[in-house]
Design a protein around this motif. Structure first.
Motif, PDB file in Angstrom:
ATOM      1  N   HIS A  24      -5.526  -1.723  -1.914  1.00 15.43           N
ATOM      2  CA  HIS A  24      -6.820  -2.368  -1.649  1.00 15.43           C
ATOM      3  C   HIS A  24      -7.076  -2.485  -0.152  1.00 15.43           C
ATOM      4  CE1 HIS A  24      -9.428  -5.813  -0.755  1.00 15.43           C
ATOM      5  NE2 HIS A  24     -10.143  -5.344  -1.765  1.00 15.43           N
ATOM      6  N   LYS A  25      -6.054  -2.867   0.592  1.00 11.82           N
ATOM      7  CA  LYS A  25      -6.219  -3.001   2.048  1.00 11.82           C
ATOM      8  C   LYS A  25      -6.588  -1.667   2.685  1.00 11.82           C
ATOM      9  CE  LYS A  25      -3.813  -4.392   6.275  1.00 11.82           C
ATOM     10  NZ  LYS A  25      -2.532  -4.857   6.874  1.00 11.82           N
ATOM     11  N   MET A  26      -5.910  -0.592   2.272  1.00 15.19           N
ATOM     12  CA  MET A  26      -6.210   0.726   2.823  1.00 15.19           C
ATOM     13  C   MET A  26      -7.629   1.151   2.462  1.00 15.19           C
ATOM     14  SD  MET A  26      -4.250   4.413   2.326  1.00 15.19           S
ATOM     15  CE  MET A  26      -2.740   3.858   3.127  1.00 15.19           C
ATOM     16  N   LEU A  27      -8.030   0.918   1.212  1.00 14.98           N
ATOM     17  CA  LEU A  27      -9.384   1.304   0.798  1.00 14.98           C
ATOM     18  C   LEU A  27     -10.433   0.522   1.579  1.00 14.98           C
ATOM     19  CD1 LEU A  27     -11.287   2.880  -1.058  1.00 14.98           C
ATOM     20  CD2 LEU A  27     -11.055   1.035  -2.726  1.00 14.98           C
ATOM     21  N   THR A  28     -10.182  -0.763   1.801  1.00 12.65           N
ATOM     22  CA  THR A  28     -11.129  -1.580   2.565  1.00 12.65           C
ATOM     23  C   THR A  28     -11.300  -1.030   3.979  1.00 12.65           C
ATOM     24  OG1 THR A  28     -10.546  -3.559   1.288  1.00 12.65           O
ATOM     25  CG2 THR A  28     -11.629  -3.909   3.408  1.00 12.65           C
ATOM     26  N   GLU A  29     -10.198  -0.634   4.603  1.00 12.25           N
ATOM     27  CA  GLU A  29     -10.264  -0.053   5.948  1.00 12.25           C
ATOM     28  C   GLU A  29     -11.040   1.259   5.943  1.00 12.25           C
ATOM     29  OE1 GLU A  29      -6.175   0.216   7.032  1.00 12.25           O
ATOM     30  OE2 GLU A  29      -5.995  -1.921   7.525  1.00 12.25           O
ATOM     31  N   ILE A  30     -10.814   2.073   4.912  1.00  3.24           N
ATOM     32  CA  ILE A  30     -11.505   3.362   4.815  1.00  3.24           C
ATOM     33  C   ILE A  30     -13.012   3.162   4.671  1.00  3.24           C
ATOM     34  CG2 ILE A  30     -11.844   5.391   3.334  1.00  3.24           C
ATOM     35  CD1 ILE A  30      -8.800   5.210   2.699  1.00  3.24           C
TER      36      ILE A  30
END
Length: 207
Positions: A24-30
């Motif tokens: 989720h954190k990676m997707l939010t950054e993307i």
């Protein structure tokens, strides 16, 4: 006193929920710094996390098959393991759909829904951290209630986003694309609630 093998089940649950949080954190950054040209590489990076989650799931299933005695019913272990794995899979699928439908910019509604997905993931992580101590925990039932509340909030945001999409009109292909992405975001909240439901059933059966 719990056996070491018992603790390893609960440790794997925590590891799986942590992978969901990282995904989720990676997707939010993307999505916060959205760049179409970087999407193929970002999809690969997100898939690496999904594969990490799969490895934990396989380890969990191997233990269930091997161990003669398990700390909770086998069906419950399998059910929770699958739901935790599905959380990560469903988060990854958000970006896959964005890529497949060639979405060129991210809507505020999507970011708002994604924030709620993250809150659900955090509560699921809190839930499984406490799971090994469910008979004595003061917080586990509160986490279950909060996950249910967040899922309802996710439903409300989904309905509003969907209505806004169709009342504004616009490019039909774009409407179809965002319909699928919004459905996927809402599905993430549902899966978190399903994981909480499994834990709640274990508590009811064992107290």
């Amino acid at each position: 006193m719990a056996k070491r093998s018992d603790n390893e089940y609960f440790t794997l649950f925590v590891k799986m929920s942590e992978v969901a949080l990282k995904t989720h954190k990676m997707l939010t950054e993307i999505l916060s710094n959205f760049d179409l040209d970087k999407l193929p590489e970002q999809l690969d990076n997100l898939h690496e996390l999904e594969s990490e989650g799969d490895r934990h799931t396989h380890e969990l299933m191997k233990r269930v098959a091997k161990d003669f005695v398990t700390p909770i019913e086998r069906d419950d272990i399998i059910a929770l393991g699958r739901e935790l794995d599905d959380i990560t899979d469903n988060i990854e699928d958000i970006l896959i759909k964005i890529y497949m439908y060639n979405i060129k910019s991210i809507t505020p509604e999507a970011m708002e829904m994604l924030k709620v997905v993250g809150q659900c993931c955090e509560k699921v992580n809190s839930l499984v951290v406490e799971f090994s101590n469910f008979r004595k925990s003061d917080t586990i039932l509160k986490d279950i209630v909060e996950i249910n509340h967040l899922e309802e909030l996710g439903d409300d945001l989904y309905i509003k986003a969907f209505r806004n999409l169709y009342t504004k009109g616009g490019d039909p292909l774009e409407v179809i694309a965002w319909s699928e992405v919004y459905k996927q975001l809402e599905k993430c909240c549902d899966t978190c609630e399903h994981a909480a439901d499994v834990v709640e059933c274990v508590i009811v059966k064992n107290t």
